[in-house]
Write an enzyme that holds these catalytic residues in place. Structure first.
Site, PDB file in Angstrom:
ATOM      1  N   ARG A  95      20.853  -1.968  20.750  1.00 30.69           N
ATOM      2  CA  ARG A  95      21.741  -3.113  20.495  1.00 30.69           C
ATOM      3  C   ARG A  95      22.777  -2.760  19.425  1.00 30.69           C
ATOM      4  O   ARG A  95      23.962  -3.101  19.536  1.00 30.69           O
ATOM      5  CB  ARG A  95      20.925  -4.360  20.113  1.00 30.69           C
ATOM      6  CG  ARG A  95      21.721  -5.669  20.178  1.00 30.69           C
ATOM      7  CD  ARG A  95      22.477  -6.005  18.893  1.00 30.69           C
ATOM      8  NE  ARG A  95      21.590  -5.963  17.775  1.00 30.69           N
ATOM      9  CZ  ARG A  95      21.893  -5.404  16.596  1.00 30.69           C
ATOM     10  NH1 ARG A  95      23.071  -4.877  16.370  1.00 30.69           N
ATOM     11  NH2 ARG A  95      21.004  -5.375  15.612  1.00 30.69           N
ATOM     12  N   GLU A 138      30.336   2.446   1.662  1.00 33.26           N
ATOM     13  CA  GLU A 138      30.440   3.730   0.948  1.00 33.26           C
ATOM     14  C   GLU A 138      29.171   3.928   0.120  1.00 33.26           C
ATOM     15  O   GLU A 138      28.420   2.971  -0.107  1.00 33.26           O
ATOM     16  CB  GLU A 138      31.675   3.710   0.052  1.00 33.26           C
ATOM     17  CG  GLU A 138      32.949   3.511   0.868  1.00 33.26           C
ATOM     18  CD  GLU A 138      34.229   3.671   0.070  1.00 33.26           C
ATOM     19  OE1 GLU A 138      34.163   3.851  -1.166  1.00 33.26           O
ATOM     20  OE2 GLU A 138      35.304   3.619   0.709  1.00 33.26           O
ATOM     21  N   GLY A 142      28.196  -1.185  -0.938  1.00 33.29           N
ATOM     22  CA  GLY A 142      27.601  -1.695   0.287  1.00 33.29           C
ATOM     23  C   GLY A 142      27.881  -3.181   0.431  1.00 33.29           C
ATOM     24  O   GLY A 142      28.778  -3.605   1.166  1.00 33.29           O
ATOM     25  N   SER A 143      27.167  -3.995  -0.366  1.00 32.90           N
ATOM     26  CA  SER A 143      27.389  -5.449  -0.303  1.00 32.90           C
ATOM     27  C   SER A 143      28.779  -5.823  -0.796  1.00 32.90           C
ATOM     28  O   SER A 143      29.302  -6.877  -0.442  1.00 32.90           O
ATOM     29  CB  SER A 143      26.338  -6.167  -1.160  1.00 32.90           C
ATOM     30  OG  SER A 143      25.055  -5.939  -0.641  1.00 32.90           O
ATOM     31  N   ASN A 248      32.071 -10.633  11.475  1.00 31.01           N
ATOM     32  CA  ASN A 248      31.661 -11.897  12.110  1.00 31.01           C
ATOM     33  C   ASN A 248      31.228 -11.667  13.555  1.00 31.01           C
ATOM     34  O   ASN A 248      30.244 -12.261  14.020  1.00 31.01           O
ATOM     35  CB  ASN A 248      32.815 -12.901  12.122  1.00 31.01           C
ATOM     36  CG  ASN A 248      33.203 -13.340  10.732  1.00 31.01           C
ATOM     37  OD1 ASN A 248      32.407 -13.240   9.800  1.00 31.01           O
ATOM     38  ND2 ASN A 248      34.430 -13.819  10.591  1.00 31.01           N
ATOM     39  N   LEU A 347      -2.526  -7.891  16.586  1.00 29.92           N
ATOM     40  CA  LEU A 347      -2.995  -6.721  17.344  1.00 29.92           C
ATOM     41  C   LEU A 347      -3.968  -5.843  16.561  1.00 29.92           C
ATOM     42  O   LEU A 347      -4.460  -4.841  17.086  1.00 29.92           O
ATOM     43  CB  LEU A 347      -1.811  -5.861  17.828  1.00 29.92           C
ATOM     44  CG  LEU A 347      -1.354  -6.186  19.261  1.00 29.92           C
ATOM     45  CD1 LEU A 347      -0.643  -7.529  19.303  1.00 29.92           C
ATOM     46  CD2 LEU A 347      -0.453  -5.094  19.811  1.00 29.92           C
ATOM     47  N   GLU A 372      25.040  -5.395   7.980  1.00 33.67           N
ATOM     48  CA  GLU A 372      25.900  -6.538   8.345  1.00 33.67           C
ATOM     49  C   GLU A 372      25.761  -7.678   7.346  1.00 33.67           C
ATOM     50  O   GLU A 372      25.791  -8.856   7.719  1.00 33.67           O
ATOM     51  CB  GLU A 372      25.552  -7.043   9.752  1.00 33.67           C
ATOM     52  CG  GLU A 372      25.980  -6.100  10.835  1.00 33.67           C
ATOM     53  CD  GLU A 372      27.480  -6.057  11.008  1.00 33.67           C
ATOM     54  OE1 GLU A 372      28.170  -6.841  10.342  1.00 33.67           O
ATOM     55  OE2 GLU A 372      27.945  -5.208  11.782  1.00 33.67           O
TER      56      GLU A 372
END
Ligand code: TGC
Ligand code: FAD
Length: 392
Positions: A95, A138, A142-143, A248, A347, A372
């Site tokens: 994805r 970079e 990041g954020s 977005n 499990l 993202e």
């Protein structure tokens, strides 16, 4: 124990979808079942991106699926979201690849590119003949991408780019990189550039040792005096807002994709709990503590489905705000990660084995929670929206 996915729909959300939407969803579901599920555990073990699926996915119209023209499938945003859901039911890495190709490479060319850039790149990217990557993050930013150090300098009829990008999906397999840089001669305004990856001074080195998104290529990019013609500037890009607009699109796809991962984990845990017997020869599904976990998961998946669908409808009606997308990305990825953890628990020891998909989804979702925009950055985006106060 043989476990095959059966779909997850507790409150007839199916009835909220049109015939076309169901057709797109079923096509993507069948493709993933036949082509990705049989090979994904091997890919995950080997740390191999299943490149052989690029052309078949292109042929189904998965790349740039919601863009208009250039041979794109012109899907609605809800249809595109359903494709993302099914892809991530297979694997977040696959994805991711489609998200980057579509939302982070084709979209910026479509939205900010010249006619010539559109007609050169979009058909080739749509058909999978060319692959792309998106370089915003970079090593030190990041954020907070607004702090980026990558610079472009206009010299005659060329731009010269210098900088480092980090954690770039598809970096070393891309033919073209969408690079975001501050332009020195334009007061350090952020602009987007198309950089062909065979240009002198461009280098991509893969990140190794990942415990997450092992079926996806992740690279660091280095640009040292990379010269590109001025025609490679995305002419309609300008300011940090431009890359954020691309995010977005990708965050919207993730909001749907995470539901797919959650559905895979939940359905596997439900079937396992009905087959697995402990104490008095009874299935563990008959135990209240196990039922509580299943009830929590199906409730949260259902809420996530409704959230994604409403945000998709708003997007199709041109009414979506980026804060709506932040809420859907933040909630749905968190929900999926919690479902993966609860399913792993149901499990027991089998939960850690790649005979089942759960641990792979859990490890993948740790990245999805971070990229993202991290979970907490989306918290702050929503907080800013409701209070009017910036708390970054
Ligand atoms: P800020 O001053 O708030 O915003 C700058 C301008 O942009 C506008 N804006 C947006 N516009 C469109 N969409 C959005 N989501 C927007 N967010 C903000 C804003 O109104 C402003 O416009 P203007 O006209 O006033 O200039 O910027 P800031 O520097 O304070 O940062 C805000 C913050 C923290 C929200 C933003 O930088 C952010 O979202 N940070 C997270 C970074 C991120 O998500 N990086 C992702 C990299 S790509 C990736 O991870 C790919 S993974 C691929 C995969 O495999 O799927
Ligand atoms: P940081 O920004 O250093 O954050 C670390 C922690 O601090 C987080 O918990 C964060 O929430 C917190 N934090 C930061 N600021 C604040 C604040 N103001 N208040 C409270 N908490 C805060 N990027 C691309 O450009 N292109 C890609 O294709 C791409 N693909 C990726 C693929 C993978 C597998 C991964 C893992 C990442 C990818 N990224 C990509 C990068 C991704 O977008 C960044 O990792 C993400 O934006 C976070 O940045 P960071 O890792 O530097 O973390």
């Amino acid at each position: 124990m043989a476990i095959k996915f059966r779909g997850v729909d507790f409150i007839e959300i199916e009835a909220l979808l049109s015939d076309d939407e169901r057709l797109v969803r079923n096509t993507a579901r069948g493709f993933i079942e036949d082509n990705l599920i049989p090979i994904i555990e091997e890919c995950n073990r080997a740390g191999r991106f299943p490149r052989e699926l690029v052309k078949p996915m292109a042929d189904l119209g998965f790349f740039g699926a919601s863009l208009q023209g250039y041979g794109c499938a012109e899907m609605s945003n809800v249809e595109y979201g359903l494709v993302m859901q099914e892809l991530e039911r297979g694997d977040s890495g696959v994805r991711s690849f489609v998200s980057v190709q579509s939302a982070l490479v084709m979209y910026p060319i479509f939205a900010f590119g010249s006619d010539e850039q559109n007609s050169t790149w979009l058909p080739a990217l749509r058909s999978g003949d060319k692959l792309g990557c998106f370089g915003l993050t970079e090593p030190d930013f990041g954020s907070n991408p607004g702090g980026m150090r990558t610079r472009a300098r206009k010299v005659g009829k060329e731009y010269v780019l210098n900088g480092e990008k980090m954690w770039i999906t598809s970096g070393s397999i891309a033919d073209v990189a969408v690079i975001w840089a501050k332009v020195e001669n334009e007061g350090d305004q952020v602009r987007g550039f198309l950089v062909e990856t065979d240009r002198k001074g461009f280098k991509a080195d893969d990140v190794h040792g990942k415990w997450s998104l092992r079926a996806s290529v992740t690279s660091g990019l280095s640009l040292q005096d990379v010269r590109i013609p001025e025609a490679n500037l995305l002419p309609h890009s300008g300011g940090l807002k431009s890359p954020l607009m691309c995010l977005n699109q990708a965050r919207y796809g993730i909001a749907w994709g995470a539901i797919g991962a959650a559905m895979a984990c939940y359905d596997c845990a439900l079937q396992y709990s009905q087959l697995r017997k402990q104490f008095h020869d009874l299935p563990i599904a008959s135990r209240q503590l196990v039922q509580e976990k299943l009830a929590w998961m199906i409730t949260e998946i259902t809420k996530a489905q409704l959230l994604a669908l409403q945000v998709g409808r708003l997007k199709d009606n041109g009414k979506v705000q980026h804060q709506h997308i932040s809420m859907a990305k933040r909630n749905n990825v968190w929900m999926a990660l919690e479902c993966a953890r609860l399913s792993r628990d149901i499990l027991g020891a089998n939960g850690i084995s790649d005979d089942y998909p759960i641990m792979r989804h859990m490890m993948n979702l740790e990245s999805v929670k971070t990229y993202e925009g991290t979970h907490d950055i989306h918290t702050l985006i929503i907080g800013q929206s409701v209070t009017g106060i910036d708390a970054f």
